[in-house]
Design an enzyme around this catalytic site. Structure first.
Site, PDB file in Angstrom:
ATOM      1  N   ARG A  39       0.814  -1.220   0.000  1.00  0.00           N
ATOM      2  CA  ARG A  39       0.000   0.000   0.000  1.00  0.00           C
ATOM      3  C   ARG A  39       0.846   1.268   0.000  1.00  0.00           C
ATOM      4  NH1 ARG A  39      -5.178  -2.038   3.589  1.00  0.00           N
ATOM      5  NH2 ARG A  39      -6.338  -2.723   1.749  1.00  0.00           N
ATOM      6  N   GLY A 351      -8.016  -7.709  -0.378  1.00  0.00           N
ATOM      7  CA  GLY A 351      -8.110  -8.634   0.740  1.00  0.00           C
ATOM      8  C   GLY A 351      -7.126  -9.772   0.592  1.00  0.00           C
TER       9      GLY A 351
HETATM   10  P1  ADP Z   1     -10.975 -11.944   0.800  1.00  0.00           P
HETATM   11  O1  ADP Z   1     -10.287 -11.141   1.889  1.00  0.00           O
HETATM   12  O2  ADP Z   1     -10.025 -12.309  -0.300  1.00  0.00           O
HETATM   13  O3  ADP Z   1     -12.195 -11.265   0.301  1.00  0.00           O
HETATM   14  P2  ADP Z   1     -12.298 -13.569   2.799  1.00  0.00           P
HETATM   15  O4  ADP Z   1     -11.858 -12.589   3.826  1.00  0.00           O
HETATM   16  O5  ADP Z   1     -13.740 -13.684   2.511  1.00  0.00           O
HETATM   17  O6  ADP Z   1     -11.463 -13.334   1.433  1.00  0.00           O
HETATM   18  O7  ADP Z   1     -11.814 -15.029   3.232  1.00  0.00           O
HETATM   19  C1  ADP Z   1     -10.468 -15.372   3.359  1.00  0.00           C
HETATM   20  C2  ADP Z   1     -10.324 -16.536   4.294  1.00  0.00           C
HETATM   21  O8  ADP Z   1     -11.102 -17.652   3.887  1.00  0.00           O
HETATM   22  C3  ADP Z   1      -8.904 -17.030   4.327  1.00  0.00           C
HETATM   23  O9  ADP Z   1      -8.349 -16.703   5.584  1.00  0.00           O
HETATM   24  C4  ADP Z   1      -9.027 -18.552   4.160  1.00  0.00           C
HETATM   25  O10 ADP Z   1      -8.239 -19.281   5.074  1.00  0.00           O
HETATM   26  C5  ADP Z   1     -10.483 -18.795   4.408  1.00  0.00           C
HETATM   27  N1  ADP Z   1     -10.952 -20.032   3.750  1.00  0.00           N
HETATM   28  C6  ADP Z   1     -10.986 -20.310   2.454  1.00  0.00           C
HETATM   29  N2  ADP Z   1     -11.412 -21.559   2.219  1.00  0.00           N
HETATM   30  C7  ADP Z   1     -11.669 -22.105   3.411  1.00  0.00           C
HETATM   31  C8  ADP Z   1     -12.133 -23.396   3.858  1.00  0.00           C
HETATM   32  N3  ADP Z   1     -12.451 -24.349   2.984  1.00  0.00           N
HETATM   33  N4  ADP Z   1     -12.265 -23.579   5.178  1.00  0.00           N
HETATM   34  C9  ADP Z   1     -11.955 -22.622   6.057  1.00  0.00           C
HETATM   35  N5  ADP Z   1     -11.519 -21.402   5.713  1.00  0.00           N
HETATM   36  C10 ADP Z   1     -11.369 -21.141   4.412  1.00  0.00           C
HETATM   37 MG    MG Z   2     -10.692 -10.833   3.989  1.00  0.00          MG
END
Ligand code: ADP
Ligand code: MG
Length: 392
Positions: A39, A351
């Site tokens: 950032r 994210g």
């Molecule tokens: P982003 O920040 O990219 O939008 P999110 O914050 O919604 O994504 O989610 C990210 C989290 O989702 C990660 O920390 C990851 O470990 C978790 N995650 C992804 N798949 C699974 C799963 N099958 N079981 C548990 N946690 C998961």
């Molecule tokens: Mg996130």
């Protein structure tokens, strides 16, 4: 509505003037040290341009979610890393109420950084009186904090009404251009890939994308909630029970557009990775949890991604922080890079997904610095921090 940009201001109007620049320096810290400078580097072009034009640059940002002043979340921790990124000394201003004199004494091309705006309650209250305090630190306003544009706070909204001109910085401009192109006339097929942990926080964007894309590929824990909605058992997987009903409605509405994993990687726990195996989604053992998409799904998703002309991706396909459960996420990242090489437009929402493509940025069209802001933008919601800027 297009917005006036920093590049639209005549350079003579910058020389010797104090540019008050809202940046997004909400960086990760460990033991008071910046662990990821993405950032800081993302804001550097706007800062360099202003310095080059002879402006005095005063930077404003929030950091994390302090409840009042909190030394652990002081922007002081960012100064040294910022000096390294910019290649120039940075003066730290601990209090906006008393900082105006210091901003006038900055040399032309000098840089100052104000303390975490969220130390003051007026910030999140979008308080005009607090915005007036901030406005006294500059002669014009630049918003380069795309990642904060979905919040109506004093340093993003109220201030833009007080301090004119109020224009978009180069990072803000770039984010709006690339994300805007996804909404305008995306080249088809347009494929979106969504993953991550929760359905509930992404219902809006799921609906909005379903209306626009040709295919929506779903992985991550988001997919397990959809598998439950399809009536399958997912063992001890992370499932958002409250979102199962809405997932059912989305499945019904989406039909074949919504593509779920065919198989998954399961294990008794994250710690027992050695016992992991691949199973079809119909045969998830009761004593296991889903931690990634399987090889067949990676192949399926890759084929759909490389056939696309436009790809948007948000949210990891598995628990990518804990190898070996990063395989599905890595495969999708590679597929996006491959699609780019074939001429597709590839955009990654911020994210965790941005962290998941670290090292591949140069092979993608755009990696957004804003997670929540990027999703709200794609939902078609107006971003208050953008709306408040001068029209072009
Ligand atoms: P982003 O920040 O990219 O939008 P999110 O914050 O919604 O994504 O989610 C990210 C989290 O989702 C990660 O920390 C990851 O470990 C978790 N995650 C992804 N798949 C699974 C799963 N099958 N079981 C548990 N946690 C998961
Ligand atoms: Mg996130």
């Amino acid at each position: 509505m297009t917005k006036r940009s920093l590049g639209d201001l005549p350079r003579a109007a910058l020389d010797g003037r104090r540019a008050l620049v809202r940046v997004d320096f909400n960086v990760p810290l460990r033991d008071g040290r910046v662990t990821d400078t993405t950032r800081l580097r993302a804001a550097a072009p706007t800062i360099a341009y202003l310095r080059d034009a002879g402006a005095r640059v005063v930077l404003l940002s929030h950091l994390d979610r302090p409840r009042g002043p909190d030394p652990a979340l002081s922007l002081r921790h960012v100064v040294r890393e910022l000096e390294r990124v910019l290649g120039t000394p940075v003066e730290f201003l601990p209090d906006p109420a008393t900082g105006a004199a210091a901003t006038r004494h900055l040399p032309r091309g000098g840089v100052a950084l104000v303390e975490n705006t969220r130390f003051w309650p007026g910030e999140e209250a979008n308080d005009p009186a607090f915005a007036a305090l901030l406005a006294a630190l500059g002669d014009f306003y630049v918003n380069d904090a795309f990642g904060s544009a979905h919040r109506a706070h004093a340093s993003t909204v109220a201030i833009a009404r007080l301090l004119k001109p109020a224009v978009a910085g180069f990072l803000m401009e770039r984010e709006l251009r690339h994300l805007g192109a996804l909404l305008a006339e995306p080249a088809r097929p347009f494929v979106a890939v969504l993953g991550g942990a929760k359905v509930s926080s992404k219902i809006g964007v799921l609906r909005a994308l379903l209306a626009r894309v040709d295919e929506l590929l779903v992985g991550g824990a988001m997919a397990t909630t959809f598998l439950v909605a399809r009536g399958l058992s997912v063992g001890g997987s992370l499932v958002e029970q409250d979102a199962v009903e809405v997932a059912q409605a989305l499945l019904a509405q989406a039909g074949a557009k919504l593509v779920l994993p065919r198989g998954v990687v399961v294990a008794p726990s994250l710690a027992r990775a050695a016992e992991r195996r691949e199973v079809p989604v119909e045969r998830i053992p009761a004593d296991c949890a889903v931690f990634d998409i399987d090889t067949a799904t990676r192949r399926d998703f890759r084929a759909r991604i490389v056939a696309a002309k436009t790809v948007f991706w948000n949210g990891p396909m598995g628990v990518f922080e804990t190898p070996p459960f990063d395989g599905g996420t890595r495969a999708v990242a590679e597929a996006l890079a491959e699609a780019s090489a074939g001429g597709a437009v590839t955009v990654v929402g911020g994210g965790e997904s941005a962290a998941a493509v670290a090292g591949l940025e140069d092979r993608l069209t755009h990696v957004s610095t804003g997670g929540g802001a990027a999703l709200e933008f794609l939902e078609g919601k107006p971003l208050p921090g953008v709306a408040a800027l001068d029209d072009a």
